[in-house]
Design a protein around this motif. Structure first.
Motif, PDB file in Angstrom:
ATOM      1  N   LEU A   1       0.810  -1.214   0.000  1.00 57.21           N
ATOM      2  CA  LEU A   1       0.000   0.000   0.000  1.00 57.21           C
ATOM      3  C   LEU A   1       0.846   1.266   0.000  1.00 57.21           C
ATOM      4  O   LEU A   1       0.417   2.305  -0.512  1.00 57.21           O
TER       5      LEU A   1
ATOM      6  N   PRO B   1       0.279   1.139  -5.575  1.00 57.08           N
ATOM      7  CA  PRO B   1      -0.525   0.292  -4.679  1.00 57.08           C
ATOM      8  C   PRO B   1      -1.690  -0.396  -5.362  1.00 57.08           C
ATOM      9  O   PRO B   1      -1.991  -1.555  -5.069  1.00 57.08           O
ATOM     10  N   SER B   2      -2.355   0.273  -6.297  1.00 57.36           N
ATOM     11  CA  SER B   2      -3.507  -0.352  -6.953  1.00 57.36           C
ATOM     12  C   SER B   2      -3.065  -1.535  -7.813  1.00 57.36           C
ATOM     13  O   SER B   2      -3.770  -2.548  -7.910  1.00 57.36           O
TER      14      SER B   2
ATOM     15  N   ILE C   1      -8.139   4.360  -4.991  1.00 60.28           N
ATOM     16  CA  ILE C   1      -6.790   4.296  -4.418  1.00 60.28           C
ATOM     17  C   ILE C   1      -5.848   5.222  -5.182  1.00 60.28           C
ATOM     18  O   ILE C   1      -5.118   6.022  -4.587  1.00 60.28           O
ATOM     19  N   ASP C   2      -5.861   5.128  -6.504  1.00 59.22           N
ATOM     20  CA  ASP C   2      -4.982   5.974  -7.324  1.00 59.22           C
ATOM     21  C   ASP C   2      -5.288   7.455  -7.112  1.00 59.22           C
ATOM     22  O   ASP C   2      -4.377   8.287  -7.006  1.00 59.22           O
TER      23      ASP C   2
ATOM     24  N   VAL D   1      -4.026   8.610  -3.667  1.00 57.87           N
ATOM     25  CA  VAL D   1      -2.573   8.787  -3.687  1.00 57.87           C
ATOM     26  C   VAL D   1      -2.214  10.129  -4.325  1.00 57.87           C
ATOM     27  O   VAL D   1      -1.340  10.854  -3.849  1.00 57.87           O
TER      28      VAL D   1
ATOM     29  N   GLU E   1      -2.485  13.109  -1.928  1.00 53.93           N
ATOM     30  CA  GLU E   1      -1.575  13.252  -0.794  1.00 53.93           C
ATOM     31  C   GLU E   1      -0.679  14.469  -1.008  1.00 53.93           C
ATOM     32  O   GLU E   1      -0.496  14.932  -2.139  1.00 53.93           O
TER      33      GLU E   1
ATOM     34  N   ALA F   1       2.647  12.274   1.850  1.00 59.87           N
ATOM     35  CA  ALA F   1       2.741  10.983   1.165  1.00 59.87           C
ATOM     36  C   ALA F   1       3.981  10.212   1.634  1.00 59.87           C
ATOM     37  O   ALA F   1       5.001  10.820   1.938  1.00 59.87           O
ATOM     38  N   PRO F   2       3.879   8.873   1.667  1.00 60.46           N
ATOM     39  CA  PRO F   2       2.679   8.068   1.486  1.00 60.46           C
ATOM     40  C   PRO F   2       1.930   7.930   2.814  1.00 60.46           C
ATOM     41  O   PRO F   2       2.546   7.779   3.863  1.00 60.46           O
TER      42      PRO F   2
ATOM     43  N   ARG G   1      -4.713   5.459   2.447  1.00 56.88           N
ATOM     44  CA  ARG G   1      -4.697   4.400   1.439  1.00 56.88           C
ATOM     45  C   ARG G   1      -5.510   3.180   1.888  1.00 56.88           C
ATOM     46  O   ARG G   1      -6.197   2.554   1.072  1.00 56.88           O
TER      47      ARG G   1
ATOM     48  N   ALA H   1      -9.129   4.132   1.451  1.00 58.34           N
ATOM     49  CA  ALA H   1      -9.512   4.070   0.037  1.00 58.34           C
ATOM     50  C   ALA H   1      -9.743   2.623  -0.389  1.00 58.34           C
ATOM     51  O   ALA H   1     -10.686   2.316  -1.128  1.00 58.34           O
TER      52      ALA H   1
ATOM     53  N   ARG I   1      -7.968  14.096   5.715  1.00 56.62           N
ATOM     54  CA  ARG I   1      -8.006  12.787   5.048  1.00 56.62           C
ATOM     55  C   ARG I   1      -9.419  12.493   4.542  1.00 56.62           C
ATOM     56  O   ARG I   1      -9.593  11.954   3.444  1.00 56.62           O
TER      57      ARG I   1
END
Length: 486
Positions: A228, A233-234, A277-278, A281, A284, A293-294, A299, A302, A387
């Motif tokens: 993640l 991550p995706s 997720i994308d 990211v 961030e 980030a990260p 994440r 998400a 967030r």
């Protein structure tokens, strides 16, 4: 890119320029005592990728009790032996510029699992090539002997690195049987480096997913965290699902692969989740921003924000599909799964609350809130406010440009209002206009549940009306108390 085996690097080779002076120095110290020492694994891989690292891994022919004195002399600023039972000792020194260089040295070894054990059994080996054969992937089975700088690549790792492919040094079935966590690591390297898994390795991984059940939840959690926190991550999550591993370590995620109706009246929830997720990211911030980030909390939220949908899906008249209360159902599922994976309590609570609140803003789009509703939103979000807004924005994946613009405008407007309201009052410090002592004094009651109820009401009144003078607050307290006694 180096592709030959056992290459002696020229003194002024471009790669040689990047070799850490500390590695050369430590190699000489070991050689002076008659021991072999080689830089191995990630640092060698990163060296060929022209990446820098300050954490250096070595393997040696010496036993821990033999090289401990050497490492203590080298590590002016730190020494640790938590991995002694696995043949590993570590040390740290600081460069004049303050940079820390950490080294870990491990005796040539083999890690294997008893079929029913969660913990590896350690057996010392007697050669560098034998040690490399027991590593997870060929791109991590390369070494650089120090101080001579002899490049050792018995399994073609440099060539695989160039092709961006993951293969095991030995038969993948044997490799994954020896250490099932290597299957999770394969997914992690997909996410971190953008590599693909070789067909024969991928086939073995899919065939052996059940073997992951002997690995502890903590070790699985650590690999999932690295996936993640990676650059992709995706892509890692997608690979985790495709391999079949997610069915065992995170079954709520593949469950999102709901069939899509022929008229496409509802989204592919799994595909939507990868997109969220994308997008999260991308939202961030840098180190000085509110969500640097990260960010694991964002994440994870998400990833999990829609896991309540499969349980709440309902086919309505006219072919529509609904997911009523999937936010609250998903929050309960989130807490349960993250507890099972042994995540930190505070992280579990934060991610759970984000999942629970992720639909909260949507009402604003249809009808802008009063200042009281805005205060309540910020107060309820608390330290998760930044967030939550990013998760909410990331979740708005509609392809309808008009709807997307309306939503973005509404979120911008709400955030502007929050900034203006914060100029007038500190949201983090919002308290009732009357404290507990004042409530008891005004009502003539002793400490107990009634005081708590009165305090809660006055807080709600404060959120709805903003700050009021003492006389107004007292009048409201008595009005509420009299009604509550009826």
């Amino acid at each position: 890119m180096l592709e030959e085996q056992n290459i002696k690097l020229p003194e002024r080779d471009g790669v040689n320029f990047e070799v850490w002076p500390e590695a050369i120095e430590l190699g000489r110290m070991f050689a002076d005592e008659g021991y072999e020492l080689s830089l191995v694994g990630g640092p060698v891989r990163d060296l060929l990728l022209h990446r820098r690292s300050h954490d250096l891994d070595f393997c040696t022919s010496a036993r821990p009790e033999e090289f401990e004195p050497i490492l203590r002399r080298f590590g002016h600023d730190g020494f640790w032996d938590m991995g002694r039972k696995f043949g590993t000792l570590g040390a740290m020194r600081r460069r004049p510029d303050g940079t820390e260089v950490k080294v870990e040295v491990t005796t040539y070894r083999s890690d294997t699992y008893d079929p029913d054990s969660r913990k590896p059994e350690v057996a010392y080996g007697d050669s560098l090539e034998g040690d490399l054969s027991r590593r997870d992937f060929t791109v991590n089975a390369m070494a650089l002997r120090v101080p001579d700088l002899e490049f050792v690549d018995p399994f073609g790792g440099a060539n695989d690195l160039q092709k961006q492919v993951l293969r095991t040094p030995i038969d993948p079935y044997q490799s994954f049987d020896d250490d099932p966590l290597r299957m999770m690591r394969a997914v992690r390297f997909v996410a971190q480096l953008g590599f693909h898994i070789a067909p024969e390795t991928a086939e073995a991984l899919s065939d052996m997913t059940d073997r992951i059940s002997i690995v502890s939840a903590e070790r699985v959690r650590d690999e999932l965290t690295k996936i993640l926190l990676s650059e992709r991550p995706s892509q890692g999550i997608s690979t985790l699902v495709e391999s079949g591993l997610a069915d065992l370590v995170f079954p709520e995620i593949p469950a999102l692969q709901l069939e899509i109706d022929e008229h496409h009246r509802h989204k592919d929830v799994f595909g939507h989740t990868l997109m969220v997720i994308d997008r999260a990211v991308a939202l961030e911030t840098g180190e000085d921003g509110p969500v640097p980030a990260p960010d694991l909390t964002l994440r994870l939220a998400a990833l999990m924000h829609d896991i309540g949908k499969p349980k709440t899906r309902k086919f309505e008249p006219g072919g529509k599909v609904s997911f009523h209360h999937h936010d609250s159902v998903g929050a309960r599922m989130t807490r349960k799964r993250l507890k099972a994976l042994r995540f930190d309590h505070h992280l579990i609570e934060d991610v759970t609350e984000l999942v629970n609140l992720h639909l909260r803003f949507h009402g604003y789009v249809d009808e802008p809130w009063t200042d009281a509703a805005v205060r309540r939103y910020v107060k309820d979000a608390g330290h998760l406010y930044e967030r939550l807004n990013r998760l909410t924005r990331a979740d708005a994946t509609t392809q309808n440009k008009r709807k997307a613009l309306v939503f973005a405008h509404a979120m911008d407007e709400m955030e502007d209002r929050v900034r203006e309201l914060k100029k007038k009052e500190d949201f983090d410090a919002i308290r009732p206009d009357l404290n507990g002592d004042e409530i008891m004094q005004e009502l003539g009651i002793a400490p107990g549940p009634a005081v708590g109820k009165a305090y809660k009401h006055m807080l709600e009144y404060r959120l709805d009306n903003g700050p009021v003078d003492h006389e107004t607050a007292v009048a409201e307290l008595h009005r509420w108390y009299e009604e509550s006694q009826e």
